[in-house]
Design an enzyme around this catalytic site. Structure first.
Site, short mmCIF file in Angstrom:
data_model
loop_
_atom_site.label_atom_id
_atom_site.label_comp_id
_atom_site.label_asym_id
_atom_site.label_seq_id
_atom_site.Cartn_x
_atom_site.Cartn_y
_atom_site.Cartn_z
N ARG A 1 -14.29 32.12 7.83
CA ARG A 1 -13.79 33.48 8.12
C ARG A 1 -14.81 34.52 7.66
O ARG A 1 -15.16 34.57 6.47
CB ARG A 1 -12.45 33.69 7.41
CG ARG A 1 -11.90 35.10 7.49
CD ARG A 1 -11.48 35.47 8.89
NE ARG A 1 -10.87 36.80 8.93
CZ ARG A 1 -10.67 37.47 10.07
NH1 ARG A 1 -11.00 36.94 11.24
NH2 ARG A 1 -10.11 38.67 10.04
N GLN B 1 -2.69 33.49 0.73
CA GLN B 1 -3.40 34.76 0.53
C GLN B 1 -4.81 34.69 1.09
O GLN B 1 -5.29 35.62 1.73
CB GLN B 1 -3.41 35.10 -0.98
CG GLN B 1 -3.96 36.46 -1.31
CD GLN B 1 -3.11 37.59 -0.73
OE1 GLN B 1 -1.94 37.39 -0.41
NE2 GLN B 1 -3.70 38.75 -0.58
N GLU C 1 14.64 17.03 -9.32
CA GLU C 1 14.21 16.06 -10.36
C GLU C 1 14.04 16.76 -11.72
O GLU C 1 13.15 16.42 -12.49
CB GLU C 1 12.90 15.39 -9.96
CG GLU C 1 12.99 14.63 -8.67
CD GLU C 1 13.32 13.17 -8.86
OE1 GLU C 1 12.96 12.61 -9.91
OE2 GLU C 1 13.97 12.61 -7.98
#
Ligand SMILES: Cc1cc2nc3c(=O)[nH]c(=O)nc-3n(C[C@H](O)[C@H](O)[C@H](O)COP(=O)(O)OP(=O)(O)OC[C@H]3O[C@@H](n4cnc5c(N)ncnc54)[C@H](O)[C@@H]3O)c2cc1C
Length: 424
Positions: free
Chosen positions: A308, A377, A404
């Site tokens: 990106r 994010q 659990e």
């Protein structure tokens, strides 16, 4: 017993590669679809059964591996593939561990094969401990099992909730109260054989994450099971209850209650309850599942950050992004180390005297939550969409601080163990 070592042997490496292939080629492409459908992915379980990945033999081999690393390795790879489908594949193991932890050899041999079925007719199993008013506080359990001596049968009544595979299971393992005076020490586990009258599925839950895994209430109305369905047998139960009654006076003095899998302070040598034995054994394996989810999200974020481009450079060129990835990777590796330590201890027969099982589940669960949030994010707007898998991973990760034993309950176990104080 095997020494603690971080190197996987050649067999383990081959198994890891094999599972990784199944996770990448079969689970991942199907993950989004089954998440949307919110249904048990029977065809995928069947495919896993056909190649021997969903079978008693396979799990027995991994379970009895002396290094202790096989089970966490298997869990990590499967949950790297997908958590919802992964839980559909391994959910049966919680019930199997319930039988292994409390049952006789004969019971293990009779019931565990029926939990898995075979490749042509796959089955699943459910472990039912939680109830509407007894989640973390196991001692508040109300489901009652009463012995009918004349018929050598147990009669069970009550409502279980949150049961993975509840109502669709071939075999249900149910924890019930046999002596209400003894709190969680008056519990016992029962196998409910297939098609037993009186057992039915209640509400099926629509969930935030792990949506391919079936979660439902299980209603028990005058469910009659033969005496041999009591795990461990009647003699062992009577002995355990007699010991527990002796200790009940001592417990009353301290006003103890037993939260989910929480030993009282200085809990070694105390009488354990049936659910506690199951959860102790399964915590590192559940931690390993969380490690798998975290690793999957981290890998997506790392790739994305390298490709990106913003402000004319890949976003990973910014310390703000690269340092996040460094922290994510560090936490994942630390979580895996805690999981492997606990898993090795369990395999070596070492008790969790320092609450190592709880530490592994707590840290791995919280890591999965934080790492998947960071991954979202790093992907920016794309991270928020269903075009990319990290939002699903983030939804899936959320359960790892809840089931659990919640993160708070794990901290309670650790706090009591390290301090010797009956922290509340
Ligand atoms: C998807 C899913 C699958 C599940 N599968 C199974 C299954 O197969 N079998 C089964 O038996 N159960 C299963 N469970 C149940 C699960 O183990 C419980 O949800 C869990 O133990 C918490 O219980 P609870 O939901 O009643 O929460 P509660 O116990 O009501 O807790 C609510 C909140 O209070 C906190 N809290 C409670 N007591 C304390 C305390 N003493 N100190 C500090 N904080 C505290 C908790 O940490 C939590 O944040 C499943 C649950 C889910 C959601």
């Amino acid at each position: 017993m095997a020494e603690f070592a971080l190197d996987l042997n050649d067999d383990q490496k081959a198994v890891r590669e094999w599972i990784h292939g199944f996770a990448a080629d079969v689970m991942r492409p199907a993950a989004a679809e089954w998440d949307e459908r919110e249904e048990t992915p029977w065809p995928i379980i069947q495919e896993a059964a056909k190649i021997g990945l969903y079978s008693l033999d396979f799990y027995a081999q991994q379970y009895f591996d002396p290094t202790g690393l096989s089970i966490p390795m298997v869990m990590e790879e499967l949950f790297w593939g997908d958590a919802g489908i992964g839980l559909s594949i391994v959910g049966t193991a919680l019930a199997a561990v319930g039988v292994l932890a409390n049952g006789t050899e004969e019971q293990i041999g009779t019931w565990i094969p029926q939990m898995y079925g075979d490749a042509n007719d796959v089955k699943v199993a459910a472990f039912c401990s939680s109830e509407p008013d007894a989640g973390s506080d196991v001692s508040a359990m109300r489901t009652r099992a009463v012995y009918d001596e004349a018929k050598d049968e147990w009669v069970l009544n009550g409502t279980k909730t949150w049961a993975t595979n509840g109502g669709i299971a071939n075999v249900h393992v149910v924890v019930a109260v046999v002596d209400p005076e003894l709190g969680s020490r008056g519990h016992a586990s029962f196998v409910i054989p297939p098609n037993t009258p009186g057992l039915s599925q209640g509400q099926k839950f629509k969930k935030h994450g792990i949506r391919a895994s079936h979660t439902a209430e299980v209603v028990l109305e005058d469910v009659r099971v033969p005496g041999h369905c009591l795990l461990g047998g009647k003699d062992k139960l009577d002995e355990r209850l007699a010991r527990a009654r002796e200790r009940a006076k001592e417990a009353k003095k301290g006003g103890e209650r037993s939260e989910m899998g929480v030993p009282p302070a200085g809990g070694r040598g105390r009488v354990k309850n049936a659910a506690m034995a199951t959860f102790e054994a399964s915590r590192p394996a559940v931690g390993a599942q969380a490690v798998g989810i975290a690793r999957a999200a981290y890998e997506v974020a790392l790739d994305y950050a390298k490709t990106r481009v913003q402000f004319g450079r890949p976003i990973i060129d910014n310390q703000g992004i690269a340092f996040q990835l460094a922290d994510m990777r560090t936490r994942i590796d630390a979580a895996r180390l805690l999981v492997w330590r606990a898993s090795w201890m369990a395999a070596a027969g070492r008790p969790f005297e320092g609450a190592e099982g709880s530490m592994s589940k707590l840290f791995a669960g919280e890591t999965a939550k934080s790492v998947t949030a960071q991954a979202m994010q790093i992907l920016g707007g794309n991270g928020f969409t269903r075009e990319y898998p990290v939002e699903r991973m983030h939804r899936d990760a959320a359960i790892y601080s809840i089931f659990e034993g919640t993160s708070e309950i794990q901290r309670l176990v650790i706090a009591r163990t390290v301090s010797g104080v009956h922290v509340r």
